[in-house]
Write a protein that holds these residues in place. Structure first.
Motif, PDB file in Angstrom:
ATOM      1  N   ALA A 115       0.836  -1.203   0.000  1.00 37.30           N
ATOM      2  CA  ALA A 115       0.000   0.000   0.000  1.00 37.30           C
ATOM      3  C   ALA A 115       0.869   1.250   0.000  1.00 37.30           C
ATOM      4  O   ALA A 115       0.590   2.210  -0.727  1.00 37.30           O
ATOM      5  CB  ALA A 115      -0.930  -0.007   1.215  1.00 37.30           C
TER       6      ALA A 115
ATOM      7  N   GLN B  91      -7.512   1.342   7.528  1.00 42.31           N
ATOM      8  CA  GLN B  91      -6.725   0.312   6.847  1.00 42.31           C
ATOM      9  C   GLN B  91      -7.642  -0.739   6.223  1.00 42.31           C
ATOM     10  O   GLN B  91      -7.450  -1.140   5.083  1.00 42.31           O
ATOM     11  CB  GLN B  91      -5.777  -0.323   7.868  1.00 42.31           C
ATOM     12  CG  GLN B  91      -4.723  -1.233   7.288  1.00 42.31           C
ATOM     13  CD  GLN B  91      -3.550  -1.421   8.275  1.00 42.31           C
ATOM     14  OE1 GLN B  91      -3.103  -0.474   8.903  1.00 42.31           O
ATOM     15  NE2 GLN B  91      -3.049  -2.635   8.402  1.00 42.31           N
ATOM     16  N   GLY B  94      -9.112   0.320   3.053  1.00 39.74           N
ATOM     17  CA  GLY B  94      -8.169   0.697   2.008  1.00 39.74           C
ATOM     18  C   GLY B  94      -7.808   2.169   2.017  1.00 39.74           C
ATOM     19  O   GLY B  94      -7.352   2.704   1.023  1.00 39.74           O
TER      20      GLY B  94
END
Lengths: 344, 344
Positions: A115, B91, B94
């Motif tokens: 990410a 988290q 996303g």
DNA sequence: TTGTAAGCGTTATCAA
DNA sequence: TTGATAACGCTTACAA
């Protein structure tokens, strides 16, 4: 009046009958633009409430001025001090800090690594998850010359920056201090063996015992997984129930050391007379508990600041170099009541 | 082999003789693309080590999936728990979390507000700096329908989300508990008056005294600026030096409450017999100090999670609404040794 | 089901 | 000193 579109440099250009390139340059006080135009543009920008779109400029420049931080958990004193230090330096340099937690899980760490990469962070600061053994998921940063700093829980080998303390000598100093206070059967609550910082502390402890000809007994060393208070309680109860129990303990963090104090007290042991304790980290609780917990200082805030600086410095270099650079910070034995058996 | 360029959808399109639109759609499993093509594209993407450029997609979509968090300081137990909660929810969805510290300075808060705005965060979660009195710097978010959540230290009025506890009743409960334990001269270490959470706690405290016909004396109330340990020490020393000193104290955070315990002990007072103490927050130190510190629970982690959820929920709505929505979380009196004078 | 092309807001190259 | 234009990588309306 919401949802009105952002003012862009086009709008300013239109308003002043200039081109966007002139506006763009004027906004960053480029030398090629006349004083007059620069002033005019900046005034208009202020009046029109222009706010630069960092996304667009990041995309164009291929850099985000963002530091990604990947740690186990934010809400631990060491970690929050670390982040605080990272953030202070970053903020001054106009960098953002984005935070990801691995919760000490390897899987989460790999995912968050990705990410961060996808977010095109300019640099990464990481303290490894307890579970993590391989570091392949960090290769992508090195491959793209994105500076990577491992801090505290570092991998044994990886061509990159590392900011850490000398865990071996810290472990040695902790055990030595107990020995100097006259304790002779010194136990150790250690972290997992493959996590080098814990293993090095353990080695330091072992070597101190060796140096002073004290017995090194494997049943006086307990490896725990998360170093939680509960694990500490359990370990200390086990140690104190041994046929030949220890008269002191070196714990690899303060949480388990505090547990040791509480358990020993509840079993009627006097601290430090009957049982000595030293922890690690110098968390706030260490000066609050009674007696005060002796411990090893761990300069989290400073380590955070240095980590940020490493990133910023690397980004200033034009050259594209692979670097292995280890910064060691100093640690001290902080002596409080939990281990001070002898008068000075 | 560093500095090689990122693989983009153009590269995938070239490799497969497709258009970028097809690739783009296939990568998000768009229904209009055939199973076969979708599979082929995803395989190629994996093989070529494609990583989406979030910047580009953010710019195009005009949304960043990033939550900005603006707080005083990360390294306070309440704040790090709060962020931890924020991050966990983000988290999972996303979203990234970017952190900014105001260090309780109004000026820093204004600057960081702007920085977050320029970063085009999708939403903002803020706990106000101690100094902050006006909130004009947050108007820009409302004007752009960017969801804003104030948490804990909230402004008195602002059309937005607020996540907080009922500070008035918490203050009332804290004082009431001391009264029920038989203390009759109850002092209060309060935060700055214009910061409503502290003022409300103080009001609750005052009203509890009133209800039980105890004297409300202005010299038993001390307002401190940062609520640090040192300020706590100073305040308590002052209180205990009064001609007619208090026999108990309600502190508006645990740090100053711990200072109160230490100072009182050092002056030879027995706790809780001679002097009762209750704090606020339920920080880790409160259960470590001896005697244990009675306190008011403050569900930081939960408040963080809720704040994140408010942001995410708002972003799912298509409508563009101005919202005032206050979420109150529950608090409990946690009774430990520092105030437990009566047997049950 | 796939392709074309425009656009998100900025910056840098080149030309004027 | 200023301007025209392309480019960063992705998404989407529209066309095929």
């Amino acid at each position: 009046m919401s949802q009105n579109k952002d003012v862009t440099i086009y709008d300013i250009a239109d308003a002043l009958n200039l081109s966007t390139s002139t506006v763009s340059r004027a906004l960053k006080n480029h030398s090629s633009i006349s004083k007059k135009t620069t002033l005019k543009v900046n005034e208009a920008a202020a009046k029109m409430q222009y706010t630069p779109n960092i996304l667009a400029s990041s995309l164009r420049n291929n850099k985000t001025n963002t530091i990604g931080v990947l740690i186990s958990r934010i809400n631990r004193p060491f970690m929050s001090d670390l982040i605080s230090g990272i953030e202070v330096v970053a903020q001054k340099a106009g960098f953002n800090v984005i935070i990801a937690q691995s919760h000490d899980s390897y899987e989460d760490e790999v995912n968050m690594c990705q990410a961060l990469y996808n977010s095109r962070v300019s640099g990464v600061i990481c303290s490894l998850a307890m579970e993590t053994k391989d570091t392949d998921h960090f290769d992508q940063f090195r491959n793209k010359n994105i500076p990577l700093v491992f801090v505290d829980r570092v991998p044994k080998t990886f061509t990159t920056y590392r900011v850490m303390i000398d865990n071996y000598s810290a472990g040695f100093k902790a055990a030595q201090h107990l020995i100097e206070q006259g304790y002779t059967r010194i136990a150790h609550i250690a972290g997992l063996k493959f996590r080098s910082i814990y293993n090095e502390r353990e080695q330091g402890y072992r070597d101190a015992l060796k140096k002073y000809n004290l017995p090194e007994e494997d049943n006086l060393i307990i490896h725990v997984k998360t170093m939680s208070y509960e694990e500490g309680e359990k370990a200390v109860n086990k140690l104190l129930s041994l046929e030949n129990p220890p008269d002191a303990i070196f714990s690899s963090n303060d949480t388990t050391a505090v547990a040791a104090i509480q358990v020993a007290k509840s079993r009627g042991l006097r601290i430090p007379e009957d049982f000595g304790v030293i922890g690690f980290n110098n968390d706030p609780i260490s000066r609050i508990i009674d007696p005060g917990l002796s411990t090893i200082s761990h300069p989290a805030y400073e380590m955070g600041k240095i980590s940020s600086k490493k990133i910023l410095k690397h980004l200033k270099k034009s050259k594209n170099e692979s670097i292995t650079e280890i910064s060691f910070l100093n640690t001290d034995v902080i002596i409080r009541g939990s281990s001070k058996r002898l008068k000075d």
